[in-house]
Motif scaffolding. Structure first.
Motif, PDB file in Angstrom:
ATOM      1  N   SER A   1     -24.968  -4.194  42.718  1.00  0.00           N
ATOM      2  CA  SER A   1     -23.687  -4.885  42.822  1.00  0.00           C
ATOM      3  C   SER A   1     -22.580  -3.944  42.375  1.00  0.00           C
ATOM      4  O   SER A   1     -22.702  -3.261  41.346  1.00  0.00           O
ATOM      5  N   ASP A   2     -21.493  -3.907  43.138  1.00  0.00           N
ATOM      6  CA  ASP A   2     -20.341  -3.086  42.752  1.00  0.00           C
ATOM      7  C   ASP A   2     -19.706  -3.585  41.469  1.00  0.00           C
ATOM      8  O   ASP A   2     -19.009  -2.824  40.777  1.00  0.00           O
ATOM      9  N   VAL A   3     -19.945  -4.857  41.144  1.00  0.00           N
ATOM     10  CA  VAL A   3     -19.368  -5.425  39.921  1.00  0.00           C
ATOM     11  C   VAL A   3     -20.102  -4.903  38.689  1.00  0.00           C
ATOM     12  O   VAL A   3     -19.501  -4.717  37.623  1.00  0.00           O
ATOM     13  N   PHE A   4     -21.420  -4.662  38.816  1.00  0.00           N
ATOM     14  CA  PHE A   4     -22.225  -4.160  37.699  1.00  0.00           C
ATOM     15  C   PHE A   4     -22.957  -2.890  38.141  1.00  0.00           C
ATOM     16  O   PHE A   4     -24.191  -2.895  38.303  1.00  0.00           O
TER      17      PHE A   4
ATOM     18  N   LEU B   1     -24.807 -12.041  37.598  1.00  0.00           N
ATOM     19  CA  LEU B   1     -24.186 -12.304  38.891  1.00  0.00           C
ATOM     20  C   LEU B   1     -23.616 -13.714  38.938  1.00  0.00           C
ATOM     21  O   LEU B   1     -24.174 -14.649  38.322  1.00  0.00           O
ATOM     22  N   ARG B   2     -22.555 -13.884  39.699  1.00  0.00           N
ATOM     23  CA  ARG B   2     -21.903 -15.185  39.838  1.00  0.00           C
ATOM     24  C   ARG B   2     -21.920 -15.641  41.286  1.00  0.00           C
ATOM     25  O   ARG B   2     -22.087 -14.834  42.206  1.00  0.00           O
TER      26      ARG B   2
ATOM     27  N   MET C   1     -20.783 -13.705  44.785  1.00  0.00           N
ATOM     28  CA  MET C   1     -20.808 -12.248  44.740  1.00  0.00           C
ATOM     29  C   MET C   1     -21.741 -11.701  45.817  1.00  0.00           C
ATOM     30  O   MET C   1     -22.767 -12.304  46.135  1.00  0.00           O
ATOM     31  N   SER C   2     -21.394 -10.546  46.361  1.00  0.00           N
ATOM     32  CA  SER C   2     -22.239  -9.885  47.357  1.00  0.00           C
ATOM     33  C   SER C   2     -23.088  -8.817  46.684  1.00  0.00           C
ATOM     34  O   SER C   2     -22.668  -8.208  45.690  1.00  0.00           O
ATOM     35  N   THR C   3     -24.282  -8.593  47.228  1.00  0.00           N
ATOM     36  CA  THR C   3     -25.199  -7.613  46.657  1.00  0.00           C
ATOM     37  C   THR C   3     -25.926  -6.863  47.767  1.00  0.00           C
ATOM     38  O   THR C   3     -26.103  -7.383  48.872  1.00  0.00           O
TER      39      THR C   3
END
Length: 340
Positions: A214-217, A252-253, A256-258
Motif C-alpha cells: 500500500s502506498d499509504v504504508f 488498512l482502511r 484503500m487500494s492495494t
C-alpha cells in the motif's frame, strides 16, 4: 629519386596498416569488462499479481428506486443504526396526491356498490350490474395497495444493523435512480476484494498467503489470506473476484487500494540467481578469466530472481547481467563482484 619517395610512402603505409592491424587484433582479444555475482540461498515464491480494494466483510448499499428530491436526511455518518431505521426521505407530494385521488375514487365506488347491492335485493337491477360494481371496488383497492407500496420507497431505510460507513447526497439534491446514498455495514472484519486474470485463477486456492503493498504504508509488511473465489468470472474484463481476509490489527482502511501478491508456490532454501543473469536456460560462469556458457534447469522465475534446480554450483560465480552476444570462451575482466 622518385622511386625512393614512393618506397618511403609504401613503407609508411605498410607500417600504418600493421599498426592498425595490431590495434584491431589487440581490441579483438582484449578482456571484456564484466561483473559477476554469487548465487544465494533463500525462499523462491511464485506470485500471482492483482489489484484490490479494502472493503468490510459485511455491508450493504442503500440506493433510491425513485427519482425525487431529498427532503430529509439523517446526520448519522459513523453512527450505528438498526434494521429499518429511516436514513433519508424523498419528496412524496405527487405520490401522496395520487394516493388521495385513488382513495376518493374508492369511497365513491364503495358507496355505489352498496347502493346497487340494495337495489339487487329488491330485484330492481341484475346481478351482473352488482358484479361490475364489486369489480370496480376491488380494482381500486389493488391500485391503492400498489401506490402505498410505492410510497414506502420514498423512505430510505437501513437494510441491516451496523454502522453508517459513508453517506452521500444533500437535502435539496435529486436522488438519481441507482445512486448509492448510504453504505451500511460493520467496520471489522475487513477483506480485500481483488480481480485476478483468468489465466492466473487456476493457480489460486483458498488458504494461500498473500502479501500486500500500500502506498499509504510503504514500509509496513501487510499480509492477507485467500478467503474465497467467485465461481463465475467476468467475460468482459476476463477476471475473477478473489476475496482475501485481513487480520484484525491491519492498519488498512475501507476504500484503500492495494497491490496484491498471492503466493501460489513456495520453494524454501532455494538456489537463486538474478533474473538478469539468465537468458532462457543459459548462464555464463567465469573460470580462468574466461566466460563459460552453461545450461541450467530453472524452477520459479520472478522479475528479480530465478530458482536454479540443477546445472550450477553454489560456489560458482556467474556473469550478471548476461550480455546477449557473449560467446563461449570469451576472455573477461571482472570489474565488480556484486554481493547478491
Amino acid at each position: 629519386m622518385r622511386s625512393k619517395q614512393q618506397m618511403r610512402r609504401y613503407v609508411v603505409a605498410v607500417a600504418a596498416a600493421a599498426a592498425v592491424g595490431a590495434a584491431a587484433f589487440w581490441y579483438a582479444l582484449r578482456p571484456v569488462p564484466l561483473s559477476v555475482v554469487a548465487p544465494k540461498r533463500g525462499d523462491a515464491a511464485e506470485i500471482v499479481y492483482a489489484s484490490g480494494v479494502v472493503e468490510p466483510r459485511v455491508w450493504a448499499k442503500v440506493t433510491s428506486t425513485v427519482r425525487e428530491r431529498i427532503v430529509e436526511q439523517c446526520n448519522c455518518e459513523g453512527e450505528r443504526v438498526e434494521t429499518g431505521d429511516a436514513l433519508a426521505r424523498l419528496d412524496d407530494t405527487e405520490a401522496q396526491a395520487i394516493l388521495g385521488e385513488l382513495q376518493a375514487r374508492l369511497s365513491l365506488a364503495q358507496e355505489e356498490y352498496r347502493r346497487k347491492l340494495a337495489l339487487a335485493e329488491r330485484n330492481t337491477i341484475s346481478e351482473q350490474t352488482v358484479d361490475r360494481a364489486r369489480t370496480d371496488v376491488a380494482q381500486l383497492e389493488a391500485l391503492i395497495a400498489g401506490q402505498e407500496a410505492r410510497l414506502a420507497a420514498y423512505v430510505l431505510r437501513a437494510p441491516s444493523a451496523g454502522r453508517v460507513l459513508r453517506q452521500d447526497g444533500e437535502i435539496g439534491e435529486v436522488a438519481e435512480l441507482g445512486t448509492v446514498l448510504f453504505w451500511v455495514g460493520e467496520p471489522r472484519p475487513l477483506i480485500v476484494e481483488a480481480e485476478v486474470n483468468e489465466e492466473d485463477i487456476p493457480r489460486v486456492e483458498v488458504g494461500q498467503k498473500a502479501y500486500l503493498r500500500s502506498d499509504v504504508f510503504p514500509e509496513r509488511a501487510l499480509e492477507a489470506v485467500v478467503d474465497s473465489i467467485t465461481p463465475k468470472g467476468d467475460p468482459v474484463t476476463k477476471t475473477y473476484r478473489v476475496r482475501l481476509g485481513l487480520p484484525e490489527d491491519t492498519p488498512l482502511r475501507i476504500g484503500m487500494s492495494t497491490d496484491v501478491n498471492i503466493v501460489v508456490r513456495l520453494s524454501r532454501n532455494a538456489l537463486i540467481i538474478p533474473a538478469a543473469a539468465v537468458s532462457g536456460t543459459k548462464v555464463a560462469v567465469v573460470k580462468s578469466r574466461k566466460a563459460m556458457l552453461r545450461e541450467i534447469k530453472t524452477g520459479i522465475r520472478g522479475t528479480n530472481g530465478v530458482e536454479v534446480l540443477s546445472g550450477l554450483e553454489e560456489s560458482e560465480r556467474i556473469i550478471s547481467p548476461l550480455p546477449p552476444d557473449l560467446a563461449d570462451g570469451t576472455r573477461v575482466d571482472v570489474v565488480r563482484t556484486e554481493a547478491k
